[in-house]
Design a protein around this motif. Structure first.
Motif, short mmCIF file in Angstrom:
data_model
loop_
_atom_site.label_atom_id
_atom_site.label_comp_id
_atom_site.label_asym_id
_atom_site.label_seq_id
_atom_site.Cartn_x
_atom_site.Cartn_y
_atom_site.Cartn_z
N ARG A 97 15.85 41.71 -3.02
CA ARG A 97 16.86 40.95 -3.93
C ARG A 97 17.60 41.34 -5.26
O ARG A 97 16.84 42.00 -5.76
N VAL A 98 18.66 40.61 -5.22
CA VAL A 98 19.55 42.10 -7.20
C VAL A 98 19.79 40.72 -7.76
O VAL A 98 20.71 40.40 -6.90
N VAL A 99 19.82 40.55 -9.18
CA VAL A 99 20.68 39.39 -9.78
C VAL A 99 21.11 40.82 -10.91
O VAL A 99 20.95 41.75 -11.63
N TYR A 100 22.07 40.32 -9.93
CA TYR A 100 22.86 41.10 -11.74
C TYR A 100 23.39 40.38 -12.74
O TYR A 100 24.15 39.27 -12.61
N VAL A 101 23.65 41.30 -14.28
CA VAL A 101 24.17 39.80 -15.31
C VAL A 101 24.51 41.23 -16.24
O VAL A 101 24.42 41.83 -16.41
N LEU A 144 14.47 35.63 -8.01
CA LEU A 144 13.34 36.73 -8.11
C LEU A 144 12.20 35.69 -8.51
O LEU A 144 12.11 34.80 -9.50
N ASP A 145 11.20 36.34 -7.75
CA ASP A 145 9.87 35.58 -7.78
C ASP A 145 9.21 35.97 -9.44
O ASP A 145 8.67 37.39 -8.91
N PRO A 146 9.14 34.80 -10.09
CA PRO A 146 7.86 35.66 -11.72
C PRO A 146 6.33 36.44 -11.54
O PRO A 146 6.65 37.30 -12.02
N SER A 147 6.36 35.73 -9.71
CA SER A 147 4.43 36.38 -9.36
C SER A 147 4.21 37.23 -9.08
O SER A 147 3.41 38.34 -9.18
N ARG A 148 5.68 38.61 -8.89
CA ARG A 148 5.81 39.80 -8.22
C ARG A 148 6.97 40.22 -8.84
O ARG A 148 7.66 40.67 -9.60
N PRO A 149 6.17 41.57 -8.82
CA PRO A 149 6.97 43.11 -9.89
C PRO A 149 8.49 43.14 -9.21
O PRO A 149 8.71 43.42 -8.45
N VAL A 150 8.95 42.88 -10.39
CA VAL A 150 10.83 43.24 -10.51
C VAL A 150 11.31 44.63 -11.72
O VAL A 150 10.26 45.22 -12.84
N ALA A 151 11.54 45.45 -11.28
CA ALA A 151 12.87 46.55 -12.02
C ALA A 151 14.02 46.05 -12.96
O ALA A 151 15.09 45.25 -12.67
#
Length: 262
Positions: A97-101, A144-151
């Motif tokens: 999953r990807v969020v662009y800002v 995005l799940d805040p409990s899991r790692p994110v790049a």
């Protein structure tokens, strides 16, 4: 933070559209192409530098997916061109999953059109200097799940952000929100061995209304405070985990790059 992009002014160059022009994209206007053309006159390597930076992004995404990361927050993402984050990541992990800002209305409008039917990807019209609002948007909270790692990706964007407490505070906020195992990736323009040419490029961008802040390695390293740089550390862009043999003239790419873990 507005959810509706402001009107696009084709007569005012934007960093996102200039970058798109340097990459050979089509989502730019004459004013953007004029700046890109003038930049290439001053520094003929600049289209190559833009492409090398894009290649760094691809290597980072593959590195993150290899570590098991399945979600990305791309801050200052720019205009989605071919082989963007979600495309590279899903070649390795289809559930990514990807969020662009981005603050640029062209980037947001085009991304919304391109991602319209993609339930695993979203675009947020927002300012990376406002992390509280960015992280609270429905797109971020829903994907995005805040409990899991994110790049967290800051690729070729911080050199358009001036120094100050607002920047430092924002970086601290993204670090605080990132779960253990997360990654932070940064690429950043630097003067390196060409201070006169890069100063002229910075002056050109400044005249176009897009100030360019060139920083040295010590200052860029401070952006990773609270994170632990992975090998090979903060290096010239082409030297960060190259796919083949490292280039012998990395200094001419005028970019620092690094990835760190939480």
């Amino acid at each position: 933070m507005s959810t509706v992009p402001s009107p696009i002014d084709p007569n005012r160059p934007s960093a996102a559209r200039i970058y798109d022009a340097l990459l050979g994209g089509t989502h730019n206007f004459a004013a953007d192409r004029a700046v890109a053309s003038r930049a290439a006159e001053i520094l003929p390597e600049i289209p190559l530098i833009a492409r090398a930076n894009r290649d760094f992004l691809h290597r980072v995404v593959r590195y993150a997916t290899a570590r098991g990361i399945r979600q990305f927050l791309d801050l200052g993402s720019g205009i989605p061109t071919e082989r963007n984050v979600h495309e590279v990541a899903r070649a390795e992990a289809p559930d990514t999953r990807v969020v662009y800002v981005d603050t640029d209305p062209t980037a947001v409008l085009y991304a919304r059109h391109m991602l319209d039917d993609d339930e695993q990807t979203a675009i947020v019209h927002g300012d990376l200097l406002d992390p509280a609002t960015v992280l609270a948007t429905p797109a971020v909270r829903g994907l995005l799940d805040p409990s899991r790692p994110v790049a967290v990706l800051l690729i070729a964007v911080l050199h358009f952000v001036p120094d100050g407490p607002e920047l430092d505070s924002a970086l601290h906020a993204y670090r605080a929100a990132a779960a253990p195992g997360s990654l932070l990736a940064i690429s950043h323009a630097t003067a390196c061995g060409s201070p006169e040419l890069t100063a002229r490029i910075a002056e050109l961008y400044g005249r176009s209304g897009t100030p360019l802040v060139l920083r040295d390695a010590d200052r860029v390293a401070e952006f990773f405070d609270g994170w632990e740089l992975v090998e090979p550390g903060l290096v010239l862009g082409p030297l960060w985990r190259p796919d083949g043999d490292p280039v012998s003239d990395a200094e001419r790419f005028l970019t620092l790059a690094g990835v760190a873990s939480r």
